[in-house]
Design a protein around this motif. Structure first.
Motif, PDB file in Angstrom:
ATOM      1  N   THR A   1       0.818  -1.200   0.000  1.00 41.29           N
ATOM      2  CA  THR A   1       0.000   0.000   0.000  1.00 41.29           C
ATOM      3  C   THR A   1       0.849   1.246   0.000  1.00 41.29           C
ATOM      4  O   THR A   1       0.344   2.346  -0.143  1.00 41.29           O
ATOM      5  CB  THR A   1      -0.929   0.031   1.227  1.00 41.29           C
ATOM      6  OG1 THR A   1      -0.130  -0.085   2.417  1.00 41.29           O
ATOM      7  CG2 THR A   1      -1.919  -1.094   1.180  1.00 41.29           C
ATOM      8  N   ALA A   2       2.179   1.106   0.154  1.00 45.36           N
ATOM      9  CA  ALA A   2       3.048   2.269   0.042  1.00 45.36           C
ATOM     10  C   ALA A   2       2.986   2.867  -1.351  1.00 45.36           C
ATOM     11  O   ALA A   2       3.302   4.028  -1.560  1.00 45.36           O
ATOM     12  CB  ALA A   2       4.498   1.871   0.343  1.00 45.36           C
ATOM     13  N   ASP A   3       2.548   2.077  -2.341  1.00 47.97           N
ATOM     14  CA  ASP A   3       2.446   2.593  -3.694  1.00 47.97           C
ATOM     15  C   ASP A   3       1.077   3.201  -3.982  1.00 47.97           C
ATOM     16  O   ASP A   3       0.836   3.726  -5.048  1.00 47.97           O
ATOM     17  CB  ASP A   3       2.691   1.475  -4.713  1.00 47.97           C
ATOM     18  CG  ASP A   3       4.121   0.989  -4.663  1.00 47.97           C
ATOM     19  OD1 ASP A   3       5.008   1.810  -4.367  1.00 47.97           O
ATOM     20  OD2 ASP A   3       4.345  -0.213  -4.892  1.00 47.97           O
ATOM     21  N   SER A   4       0.164   3.128  -3.042  1.00 51.68           N
ATOM     22  CA  SER A   4      -1.178   3.631  -3.284  1.00 51.68           C
ATOM     23  C   SER A   4      -1.229   5.128  -3.081  1.00 51.68           C
ATOM     24  O   SER A   4      -0.450   5.710  -2.343  1.00 51.68           O
ATOM     25  CB  SER A   4      -2.178   2.953  -2.346  1.00 51.68           C
ATOM     26  OG  SER A   4      -1.978   3.396  -1.027  1.00 51.68           O
ATOM     27  N   SER A   5      -2.167   5.790  -3.724  1.00 48.64           N
ATOM     28  CA  SER A   5      -2.274   7.240  -3.596  1.00 48.64           C
ATOM     29  C   SER A   5      -2.612   7.641  -2.181  1.00 48.64           C
ATOM     30  O   SER A   5      -2.186   8.684  -1.691  1.00 48.64           O
ATOM     31  CB  SER A   5      -3.342   7.762  -4.571  1.00 48.64           C
ATOM     32  OG  SER A   5      -4.600   7.160  -4.293  1.00 48.64           O
ATOM     33  N   GLU A   6      -3.365   6.793  -1.472  1.00 50.28           N
ATOM     34  CA  GLU A   6      -3.749   7.134  -0.111  1.00 50.28           C
ATOM     35  C   GLU A   6      -2.526   7.217   0.790  1.00 50.28           C
ATOM     36  O   GLU A   6      -2.353   8.155   1.550  1.00 50.28           O
ATOM     37  CB  GLU A   6      -4.724   6.085   0.428  1.00 50.28           C
ATOM     38  CG  GLU A   6      -5.149   6.359   1.864  1.00 50.28           C
ATOM     39  CD  GLU A   6      -6.099   5.309   2.394  1.00 50.28           C
ATOM     40  OE1 GLU A   6      -6.409   5.335   3.589  1.00 50.28           O
ATOM     41  OE2 GLU A   6      -6.531   4.456   1.602  1.00 50.28           O
ATOM     42  N   THR A   7      -1.643   6.209   0.693  1.00 51.40           N
ATOM     43  CA  THR A   7      -0.467   6.201   1.533  1.00 51.40           C
ATOM     44  C   THR A   7       0.495   7.302   1.131  1.00 51.40           C
ATOM     45  O   THR A   7       1.075   7.983   1.961  1.00 51.40           O
ATOM     46  CB  THR A   7       0.236   4.831   1.445  1.00 51.40           C
ATOM     47  OG1 THR A   7      -0.701   3.821   1.765  1.00 51.40           O
ATOM     48  CG2 THR A   7       1.417   4.759   2.388  1.00 51.40           C
ATOM     49  N   SER A   8       0.706   7.491  -0.182  1.00 52.75           N
ATOM     50  CA  SER A   8       1.623   8.516  -0.630  1.00 52.75           C
ATOM     51  C   SER A   8       1.170   9.885  -0.166  1.00 52.75           C
ATOM     52  O   SER A   8       1.980  10.749   0.168  1.00 52.75           O
ATOM     53  CB  SER A   8       1.738   8.494  -2.162  1.00 52.75           C
ATOM     54  OG  SER A   8       2.309   7.270  -2.585  1.00 52.75           O
ATOM     55  N   ALA A   9      -0.114  10.110  -0.162  1.00 52.09           N
ATOM     56  CA  ALA A   9      -0.623  11.401   0.252  1.00 52.09           C
ATOM     57  C   ALA A   9      -0.314  11.686   1.706  1.00 52.09           C
ATOM     58  O   ALA A   9      -0.193  12.833   2.122  1.00 52.09           O
ATOM     59  CB  ALA A   9      -2.136  11.465   0.010  1.00 52.09           C
ATOM     60  N   SER A  10      -0.193  10.652   2.521  1.00 47.83           N
ATOM     61  CA  SER A  10       0.055  10.844   3.934  1.00 47.83           C
ATOM     62  C   SER A  10       1.541  10.946   4.236  1.00 47.83           C
ATOM     63  O   SER A  10       1.933  11.275   5.341  1.00 47.83           O
ATOM     64  CB  SER A  10      -0.558   9.691   4.742  1.00 47.83           C
ATOM     65  OG  SER A  10       0.116   8.477   4.436  1.00 47.83           O
ATOM     66  N   GLY A  11       2.403  10.614   3.250  1.00 49.85           N
ATOM     67  CA  GLY A  11       3.836  10.683   3.451  1.00 49.85           C
ATOM     68  C   GLY A  11       4.386  12.055   3.121  1.00 49.85           C
ATOM     69  O   GLY A  11       3.652  13.001   2.843  1.00 49.85           O
ATOM     70  N   CYS A  12       5.705  12.159   3.154  1.00 46.72           N
ATOM     71  CA  CYS A  12       6.387  13.420   2.870  1.00 46.72           C
ATOM     72  C   CYS A  12       6.817  13.490   1.407  1.00 46.72           C
ATOM     73  O   CYS A  12       7.089  12.465   0.780  1.00 46.72           O
ATOM     74  CB  CYS A  12       7.623  13.557   3.752  1.00 46.72           C
ATOM     75  SG  CYS A  12       7.293  13.689   5.525  1.00 46.72           S
ATOM     76  N   ASN A  13       6.891  14.690   0.895  1.00 47.46           N
ATOM     77  CA  ASN A  13       7.475  14.954  -0.413  1.00 47.46           C
ATOM     78  C   ASN A  13       8.952  15.263  -0.163  1.00 47.46           C
ATOM     79  O   ASN A  13       9.283  16.285   0.432  1.00 47.46           O
ATOM     80  CB  ASN A  13       6.760  16.131  -1.076  1.00 47.46           C
ATOM     81  CG  ASN A  13       7.201  16.333  -2.504  1.00 47.46           C
ATOM     82  OD1 ASN A  13       7.824  15.464  -3.106  1.00 47.46           O
ATOM     83  ND2 ASN A  13       6.895  17.497  -3.051  1.00 47.46           N
ATOM     84  N   ILE A  14       9.843  14.374  -0.588  1.00 45.87           N
ATOM     85  CA  ILE A  14      11.250  14.429  -0.195  1.00 45.87           C
ATOM     86  C   ILE A  14      12.154  14.628  -1.408  1.00 45.87           C
ATOM     87  O   ILE A  14      11.990  13.957  -2.433  1.00 45.87           O
ATOM     88  CB  ILE A  14      11.667  13.142   0.529  1.00 45.87           C
ATOM     89  CG1 ILE A  14      10.819  12.942   1.796  1.00 45.87           C
ATOM     90  CG2 ILE A  14      13.152  13.160   0.889  1.00 45.87           C
ATOM     91  CD1 ILE A  14      11.042  11.602   2.479  1.00 45.87           C
ATOM     92  N   LEU A  15      13.115  15.527  -1.269  1.00 47.17           N
ATOM     93  CA  LEU A  15      14.153  15.719  -2.277  1.00 47.17           C
ATOM     94  C   LEU A  15      15.479  15.239  -1.695  1.00 47.17           C
ATOM     95  O   LEU A  15      15.887  15.685  -0.618  1.00 47.17           O
ATOM     96  CB  LEU A  15      14.262  17.192  -2.669  1.00 47.17           C
ATOM     97  CG  LEU A  15      15.397  17.552  -3.647  1.00 47.17           C
ATOM     98  CD1 LEU A  15      15.186  16.861  -4.996  1.00 47.17           C
ATOM     99  CD2 LEU A  15      15.496  19.074  -3.823  1.00 47.17           C
ATOM    100  N   ILE A  16      16.140  14.321  -2.397  1.00 43.70           N
ATOM    101  CA  ILE A  16      17.454  13.824  -1.998  1.00 43.70           C
ATOM    102  C   ILE A  16      18.492  14.373  -2.963  1.00 43.70           C
ATOM    103  O   ILE A  16      18.325  14.261  -4.188  1.00 43.70           O
ATOM    104  CB  ILE A  16      17.507  12.285  -2.017  1.00 43.70           C
ATOM    105  CG1 ILE A  16      16.522  11.692  -1.007  1.00 43.70           C
ATOM    106  CG2 ILE A  16      18.921  11.785  -1.725  1.00 43.70           C
ATOM    107  CD1 ILE A  16      16.409  10.173  -1.102  1.00 43.70           C
TER     108      ILE A  16
END
Length: 281
Positions: A153-168
């Motif tokens: 579910t880490a690939d689902s839009s629901e989970t991604s929406a709850s995560g951070c937008n990260i730049l490495i």
């Protein structure tokens, strides 16, 4: 590293342990959640490490005492307990000193390996004096599609929406991609660049929640990138994390003065990193 199901990993560990613990093999009792759970780890390394820890327990336990592997999930963290006797991860430990024959070098390797998987390892003794090992690892629930393939579910839009937008930003391509894959598996949206100027350009375009900067970037180092990011009003609230092979107090001060929120020494402590990201969102 790659995604592997807890059930598959457990099955492999049980089989290997039985083969490695004598002519008839030790009885290994496994008790894991019915919910399908996925780990993002080095699967072969994790399998072998768990089996080696069970062997260390077998060396202390009577032959008629079964070995056990029990697990439970709590808020995205998987707790795995390896012990002698009935599988009971909720039972209490006496927390006695470890038996003297437990190999300290093996234990050190295990802790380092688990740390690279984003987890922790606690070694202790149970009520019978045999060693117990408690591992804590990040995990994600999975769902099974119509073809029986596990999809995290880490690939689902629901989970991604709850995560951070990260730049490495890291000029070590392999290190950046490995970290990116790991954070992606934890539900974050990750973008990767390999030099300072591209870091500034992508940060301006993406407005990330978190920027992970290697200090030793070519042309423009991480300190200068951080100073310029802090000067951008649109990025004033971004979490800036410095990553460097230098971990002296002077390095921490330099990072703080450049505008970094936290200083992470290489190799990155994944447990600390995930804790910082969890607090961010």
């Amino acid at each position: 590293m790659e995604s592997v199901s807890l059930s598959k990993l457990t099955e492999q560990v049980v089989d290997i342990t039985r083969l490695r613990t004598g002519e008839h093999g030790r009885v290994v009792v496994a008790s894991i959640p019915q919910q399908a759970l996925m780990l993002f780890v080095d699967p072969e390394g994790m399998r072998d490490m768990l089996a080696e820890l069970l062997q260390a327990i077998a060396a202390s336990a009577s032959e008629n005492v079964p070995l056990s592997l029990s697990a439970h999930e709590d808020n995205g963290r998987l707790h795995i307990l390896l012990q002698a006797g009935d599988a009971d991860i909720h039972g209490k430990s006496m927390r006695l000193p470890l038996p003297p024959h437990v190999d300290e070098s093996m234990l050190s390797r295990a802790r380092s390996f688990i740390g690279l998987q984003g987890g922790t390892l606690e070694a202790r003794a149970g009520s019978s004096g045999t060693p117990e090992f408690l591992l804590t690892l990040p995990c994600s629930a999975s769902q099974t599609d119509v073809h029986g393939t596990h999809v995290t579910t880490a690939d689902s839009s629901e989970t991604s929406a709850s995560g951070c937008n990260i730049l490495i930003a890291d000029d070590n391509v392999d290190a950046a991609e490995s970290l990116g894959e790991l954070l992606n598996a934890f539900g974050h949206q990750v973008h990767i660049v390999h030099d300072g100027q591209n870091a500034l350009d992508e940060a301006s375009r993406l407005r990330p929640d978190v920027v992970i900067l290697d200090i030793g970037l070519p042309a423009m180092d991480g300190y200068e990138v951080a100073r310029r990011l802090r000067a951008d009003a649109n990025l004033a609230t971004a979490l800036l994390l410095a990553v460097t092979g230098y971990a002296q107090e002077r390095d921490r001060i330099d990072a703080q003065q450049a505008g970094f929120d936290h200083h992470l020494a290489k190799p990155i402590d994944i447990a600390r990193l995930t804790s910082l990201l969890d607090r961010r969102h």
